[in-house]
Motif scaffolding. Structure first.
Motif, PDB file in Angstrom:
ATOM      1  N   LEU A  99       0.736  -1.303  -0.075  1.00 28.36           N
ATOM      2  CA  LEU A  99      -0.253  -0.065   0.016  1.00 28.36           C
ATOM      3  C   LEU A  99       0.884   1.044  -0.078  1.00 28.36           C
ATOM      4  CD1 LEU A  99      -2.647  -1.121   2.755  1.00 28.36           C
ATOM      5  CD2 LEU A  99      -3.049  -0.661   0.214  1.00 28.36           C
ATOM      6  N   SER A 100       1.998   1.051   0.146  1.00 31.35           N
ATOM      7  CA  SER A 100       2.915   2.316   0.242  1.00 31.35           C
ATOM      8  C   SER A 100       2.876   2.895  -0.957  1.00 31.35           C
ATOM      9  CB  SER A 100       4.383   2.000   0.838  1.00 31.35           C
ATOM     10  OG  SER A 100       5.430   3.034   0.753  1.00 31.35           O
ATOM     11  N   GLY A 101       2.282   4.327  -1.141  1.00 26.79           N
ATOM     12  CA  GLY A 101       2.638   5.146  -2.224  1.00 26.79           C
ATOM     13  C   GLY A 101       1.205   4.590  -3.194  1.00 26.79           C
ATOM     14  N   ALA A 102       0.400   3.652  -2.961  1.00 28.44           N
ATOM     15  CA  ALA A 102      -0.539   3.220  -3.759  1.00 28.44           C
ATOM     16  C   ALA A 102      -1.668   4.288  -3.708  1.00 28.44           C
ATOM     17  CB  ALA A 102      -0.843   1.830  -3.312  1.00 28.44           C
ATOM     18  N   ARG A 103      -2.359   4.451  -4.997  1.00 29.46           N
ATOM     19  CA  ARG A 103      -3.531   4.991  -4.941  1.00 29.46           C
ATOM     20  C   ARG A 103      -4.808   3.979  -4.610  1.00 29.46           C
ATOM     21  NH1 ARG A 103      -5.447  10.119  -6.510  1.00 29.46           N
ATOM     22  NH2 ARG A 103      -7.530  10.228  -7.517  1.00 29.46           N
ATOM     23  N   VAL A 104      -5.572   4.681  -3.326  1.00 35.44           N
ATOM     24  CA  VAL A 104      -6.436   3.457  -3.000  1.00 35.44           C
ATOM     25  C   VAL A 104      -7.797   4.338  -3.032  1.00 35.44           C
ATOM     26  CG1 VAL A 104      -7.208   2.198  -0.941  1.00 35.44           C
ATOM     27  CG2 VAL A 104      -4.643   2.173  -1.623  1.00 35.44           C
ATOM     28  N   LEU A 105      -8.793   3.357  -3.415  1.00 33.34           N
ATOM     29  CA  LEU A 105     -10.439   3.923  -3.234  1.00 33.34           C
ATOM     30  C   LEU A 105     -11.120   3.056  -2.277  1.00 33.34           C
ATOM     31  CD1 LEU A 105     -12.534   5.883  -4.238  1.00 33.34           C
ATOM     32  CD2 LEU A 105     -12.687   4.256  -6.241  1.00 33.34           C
ATOM     33  N   ASP A 106     -11.732   3.993  -1.381  1.00 37.66           N
ATOM     34  CA  ASP A 106     -12.776   3.281  -0.368  1.00 37.66           C
ATOM     35  C   ASP A 106     -14.026   3.602  -1.054  1.00 37.66           C
ATOM     36  OD1 ASP A 106     -14.246   2.243   1.703  1.00 37.66           O
ATOM     37  OD2 ASP A 106     -12.773   2.913   3.127  1.00 37.66           O
ATOM     38  N   LEU A 107     -14.685   2.431  -1.315  1.00 37.09           N
ATOM     39  CA  LEU A 107     -16.447   2.736  -1.867  1.00 37.09           C
ATOM     40  C   LEU A 107     -17.255   2.445  -0.710  1.00 37.09           C
ATOM     41  CD1 LEU A 107     -16.182   0.647  -5.209  1.00 37.09           C
ATOM     42  CD2 LEU A 107     -16.005   3.174  -4.901  1.00 37.09           C
ATOM     43  N   GLY A 108     -17.857   3.674  -0.177  1.00 40.39           N
ATOM     44  CA  GLY A 108     -18.598   3.696   1.106  1.00 40.39           C
ATOM     45  C   GLY A 108     -17.876   3.570   2.269  1.00 40.39           C
ATOM     46  N   CYS A 109     -17.072   4.726   2.447  1.00 42.46           N
ATOM     47  CA  CYS A 109     -15.931   4.697   3.465  1.00 42.46           C
ATOM     48  C   CYS A 109     -16.340   5.078   4.691  1.00 42.46           C
ATOM     49  CB  CYS A 109     -15.134   5.806   3.032  1.00 42.46           C
ATOM     50  SG  CYS A 109     -15.846   7.575   3.055  1.00 42.46           S
ATOM     51  N   GLY A 110     -17.859   5.434   4.757  1.00 43.74           N
ATOM     52  CA  GLY A 110     -18.438   5.708   6.240  1.00 43.74           C
ATOM     53  C   GLY A 110     -17.660   6.559   6.945  1.00 43.74           C
ATOM     54  N   SER A 111     -17.529   6.707   8.176  1.00 41.66           N
ATOM     55  CA  SER A 111     -16.953   7.640   8.907  1.00 41.66           C
ATOM     56  C   SER A 111     -15.187   7.553   8.858  1.00 41.66           C
ATOM     57  CB  SER A 111     -17.051   7.403  10.440  1.00 41.66           C
ATOM     58  OG  SER A 111     -16.725   6.196  10.935  1.00 41.66           O
ATOM     59  N   GLY A 112     -14.533   6.667   7.890  1.00 40.30           N
ATOM     60  CA  GLY A 112     -13.652   6.888   7.521  1.00 40.30           C
ATOM     61  C   GLY A 112     -12.422   6.156   8.470  1.00 40.30           C
ATOM     62  N   GLY A 113     -12.824   5.114   9.252  1.00 37.83           N
ATOM     63  CA  GLY A 113     -11.829   4.583   9.910  1.00 37.83           C
ATOM     64  C   GLY A 113     -10.540   3.877   9.220  1.00 37.83           C
ATOM     65  N   ASN A 114     -11.096   2.929   8.176  1.00 40.88           N
ATOM     66  CA  ASN A 114     -10.229   2.241   7.319  1.00 40.88           C
ATOM     67  C   ASN A 114      -9.511   3.028   6.467  1.00 40.88           C
ATOM     68  OD1 ASN A 114     -10.842  -0.552   8.621  1.00 40.88           O
ATOM     69  ND2 ASN A 114     -12.515  -0.398   7.095  1.00 40.88           N
ATOM     70  N   LEU A 115     -10.045   4.123   5.994  1.00 44.14           N
ATOM     71  CA  LEU A 115      -9.434   4.878   4.903  1.00 44.14           C
ATOM     72  C   LEU A 115      -8.224   5.831   5.725  1.00 44.14           C
ATOM     73  CD1 LEU A 115      -9.826   6.029   2.096  1.00 44.14           C
ATOM     74  CD2 LEU A 115     -10.960   8.073   3.287  1.00 44.14           C
ATOM     75  N   ALA A 116      -8.537   6.232   7.133  1.00 45.94           N
ATOM     76  CA  ALA A 116      -7.450   6.884   7.755  1.00 45.94           C
ATOM     77  C   ALA A 116      -6.278   6.008   8.082  1.00 45.94           C
ATOM     78  CB  ALA A 116      -8.248   7.431   9.086  1.00 45.94           C
ATOM     79  N   HIS A 117      -6.314   4.674   8.225  1.00 46.48           N
ATOM     80  CA  HIS A 117      -5.245   3.971   8.281  1.00 46.48           C
ATOM     81  C   HIS A 117      -4.469   3.608   7.363  1.00 46.48           C
ATOM     82  CE1 HIS A 117      -3.199   0.760  10.271  1.00 46.48           C
ATOM     83  NE2 HIS A 117      -3.452  -0.165   9.313  1.00 46.48           N
ATOM     84  N   LEU A 118      -5.131   3.706   6.127  1.00 43.31           N
ATOM     85  CA  LEU A 118      -4.303   3.430   5.063  1.00 43.31           C
ATOM     86  C   LEU A 118      -3.769   4.747   4.657  1.00 43.31           C
ATOM     87  CD1 LEU A 118      -6.545   1.241   2.603  1.00 43.31           C
ATOM     88  CD2 LEU A 118      -4.947   0.627   4.521  1.00 43.31           C
TER      89      LEU A 118
END
Length: 223
Positions: free
Chosen positions: A49-68
């Motif tokens: 994941l380092s430097g990867a462009r990542v998309l969260d579909l239905g990210c909700g309150s962003g907990g997983n997104l913040a971790h990545l």
């Protein structure tokens, strides 16, 4: 944007307490595929994941997104709910979160992503005949698509089902959204038909004392 769906997800989001400040290991950010805290696999399902462009579909309150994002990913989240988007932005103001449906974002965006994922999000609540081709088109060659949600609630009840969101106001009419329920094998076949390879689909057993496992599906866009 589907206004009734946005209203329903606002109801759901407003009723959620959100993540605790730290998990059992003491971390302030972490990745959770299942509905049970401190349980199941982590972000390693998604690869490097380092430097990867990542998309969260239905990210909700962003907990997983913040971790990545904390791991060095260039992370983007989309969610239909204004309430959830506001929670995600409050969690980490620098998070790139857009208030859009998954279909709207994938149709309008021109970027490629190395990873697209959904945790109890749009992958469950969007017609796969629409969503899977859009995800495949936005993934870079060799990119990973993975998602998780509950297994089908009732054996034999597959395809579009209704999920109810009950507003807290006394006497308020419930709101409904569609979800798409399939067994693991069917999800695997749907991904292969959409052009994904190296497909896996399994049910993660629940923690002791819980009844419901978590369906986790993963596929790769061919290089």
């Amino acid at each position: 944007m589907r206004e009734q769906d946005a209203d329903a997800w606002d109801v759901w989001g407003a009723a959620r307490a959100g993540r605790k400040e730290r998990n059992a290991a003491g971390a302030v950010t972490w990745f959770n595929w299942t509905q049970w805290p401190d349980h199941g696999p982590d972000e390693k399902v998604l690869g490097d994941l380092s430097g990867a462009r990542v998309l969260d579909l239905g990210c909700g309150s962003g907990g997983n997104l913040a971790h990545l994002a904390a791991l060095g990913a260039e992370a983007v989240g989309v969610d239909i709910s204004p309430v959830q988007v506001a929670k995600a932005r409050a969690r980490r103001p620098h998070l790139d979160v857009r208030q859009r449906t998954a279909e709207e974002f994938l149709t309008a965006d021109t970027y490629e992503f190395e990873v697209v994922y959904s945790v109890f999000g749009a992958a469950w609540f969007t017609d796969p005949a629409v969503l899977l081709p859009l995800v495949h088109a936005r993934l870079a060659p060799g990119g990973v698509y993975a998602f998780s949600h509950n297994p089908p609630a009732l054996s034999g009840c597959y395809g579009p089902q209704a999920s109810q969101m009950q507003p807290p106001e006394k006497g308020a009419e419930p709101l409904y959204v569609k979800r798409w329920d399939y067994e693991a094998g069917t999800w695997g076949e749907l991904l292969r038909q959409a052009g994904f390879t190296d497909v896996t689909a399994e049910v993660i057993a629940p923690p002791e004392g819980k009844r419901t496992g978590t369906l986790l599906v993963r596929g790769v866009r061919s290089a």
